[in-house]
Write an enzyme that holds these catalytic residues in place. Structure first.
Site, mmCIF file in Angstrom:
data_model
loop_
_atom_site.group_PDB
_atom_site.id
_atom_site.type_symbol
_atom_site.label_atom_id
_atom_site.label_comp_id
_atom_site.label_asym_id
_atom_site.label_seq_id
_atom_site.Cartn_x
_atom_site.Cartn_y
_atom_site.Cartn_z
ATOM 1 N N ARG A 291 0.806 -1.125 -0.169
ATOM 2 C CA ARG A 291 0.122 -0.118 0.190
ATOM 3 C C ARG A 291 0.885 1.215 -0.116
ATOM 4 N NH1 ARG A 291 -3.321 -3.200 -1.451
ATOM 5 N NH2 ARG A 291 -5.448 -3.484 -0.410
ATOM 6 N N GLU B 5 -3.952 7.431 -5.047
ATOM 7 C CA GLU B 5 -4.129 6.714 -6.272
ATOM 8 C C GLU B 5 -5.549 7.004 -6.789
ATOM 9 O OE1 GLU B 5 -4.072 2.625 -5.356
ATOM 10 O OE2 GLU B 5 -1.907 2.728 -4.889
ATOM 11 N N HIS C 277 -1.368 0.054 -9.817
ATOM 12 C CA HIS C 277 -1.814 -0.882 -8.619
ATOM 13 C C HIS C 277 -2.552 -2.271 -9.403
ATOM 14 C CE1 HIS C 277 -3.781 -1.015 -4.436
ATOM 15 N NE2 HIS C 277 -3.531 -2.423 -4.929
HETATM 16 C C1 DGY Z 1 -5.378 -6.427 -3.033
HETATM 17 O O1 DGY Z 1 -6.027 -7.371 -3.194
HETATM 18 O O2 DGY Z 1 -5.218 -5.843 -1.730
HETATM 19 C C2 DGY Z 1 -4.960 -5.484 -3.942
HETATM 20 O O3 DGY Z 1 -3.997 -4.425 -3.700
HETATM 21 C C3 DGY Z 1 -6.018 -5.093 -4.738
HETATM 22 O O4 DGY Z 1 -6.025 -6.036 -6.001
#
Ligand code: DGY
Length: 330
Positions: free
Chosen positions: A238, A267, A286
């Site tokens: 993240r 984002e 992402h």
């Molecule tokens: C998740 O699954 O947490 C990813 O970051 C989004 O696909």
């Protein structure tokens, strides 16, 4: 009256067909724009279930608005976009999509590592722009990956899958995690380190730690300054685990060599963000789990969780383990 399900992003009709047979289903009809907050607030008021994306903020305001809500099925393994205490207060089950995305996300993480170290994106652009005039010994020479030291911060399932890939490259494997993982140490030869030790010793520092109060802003300029000057930093967890200003400073002053980023503090990242102007940064939107197979599996798992809860059964992948269908007052 049929239970009402609201889906916050346009999903393929065939994916939601099983839901349509039993429930009333409505979707936000856009693929490229998140549902506006006011629409989400109006929909959650009526909904028995929400199918949400990582880009939706399911905060206290949203959860307090709900009159009938029983489940939020987040189409992601991470759930830092959801206020868990507010969900508990409102008796709402929170579900995520673990396991089905582990290998796909590990593939992308490793692809980022390889892209930065071998300057793949820079080299591809160079070729396409017609800048290649002659072969030369150090033209776009990068760094080796094999036999180097990989430090994984956050040894969950994706961390383990990255370590497996790295073992194939005969890398030395270090990891840091809240809890030690003796079985992974035994199976893959990974060595547990303090965070301080890991950042000093690793050639590649890969962050896969979930976003929590403890991991927020974990990678600051001071941390990057302690890394090797040849180090490459990869973030596939993240954005807010990294102080982006600190990372930028570290990259422009040569404190570290490069970075591969799939996630950002905000984002989508602004096109004029300073990090995007750096040649030694590979930035992705992402897409860690974004293969057609895996995104389909994530949707199917989210749908299965909704069906289970609306049928009065236990969901398959519950996040708030203290939730039970009978504690749900709604
Ligand atoms: C998740 O699954 O947490 C990813 O970051 C989004 O696909």
């Amino acid at each position: 009256m049929k239970p009402y399900i609201y889906i916050t992003r346009k999903l393929p009709e065939e994916a939601i067909a099983p839901l349509r047979q039993k429930y009333e289903v409505k979707m936000w009809e856009h693929d490229d724009v998140p549902v506006p907050k006011e629409i989400l607030l109006a929909e959650v008021k009526k909904a028995d279930a929400l199918l949400t994306m990582v880009s939706d903020t399911i905060d206290e305001k949203v959860l307090n608005e709900a009159d009938n809500l029983k489940i939020v099925a987040n189409c992601a393994v991470g759930y830092d976009n959801i206020d868990l205490p507010a969900a508990a207060k409102n008796g709402v089950a929170i579900c995520n999509t673990p396991d089905v995305l582990t290998d796909t996300t590990a593939d992308l993480t490793f692809a980022l590592l390889m892209a930065v170290s071998r300057r793949v994106v820079e080299a591809a652009e160079y070729t396409k722009k017609g800048q290649w005039k002659s072969w030369s010994p150090f033209l776009l020479a990068g760094q080796d990956i094999h036999h180097k030291t990989l430090g994984i911060v956050g040894m969950g399932k994706i961390g383990e899958a990255v370590a497996k890939r790295a073992a194939g490259f005969e890398m030395n494997l270090l990891y840091h995690n809240r809890t030690r993982k003796p079985e992974i140490e035994q199976k893959l030869g990974t060595v547990y380190c303090t965070f301080e030790d890991l950042i000093k010793k690793a050639d590649f520092v890969v962050c896969l730690a979930p976003l929590t109060e403890e991991t927020k802003n974990m990678f600051t300029l001071e941390v990057f300054q302690k890394m090797k000057r040849s180090a490459i930093f990869i973030n596939a967890s993240r954005g807010p685990v990294v102080n982006e200003q600190g990372l930028y400073q570290a990259l422009v002053t040569g404190e570290i060599t490069g970075a591969g980023l799939d996630v950002f503090e905000k984002e989508p990242i602004d096109a004029d963000h300073p990090l995007l102007g750096l040649l030694n940064v590979v930035a992705l939107p992402h897409i860690g789990s974004a293969s057609v197979e895996t995104r389909t599996a994530m949707m199917n798992l989210a749908i299965a969780n909704i069906e289970a809860v609306l049928d009065g059964k236990n969901p398959l992948t519950l996040v708030n383990k203290d939730w039970t269908s009978c504690t749900n007052s709604k």
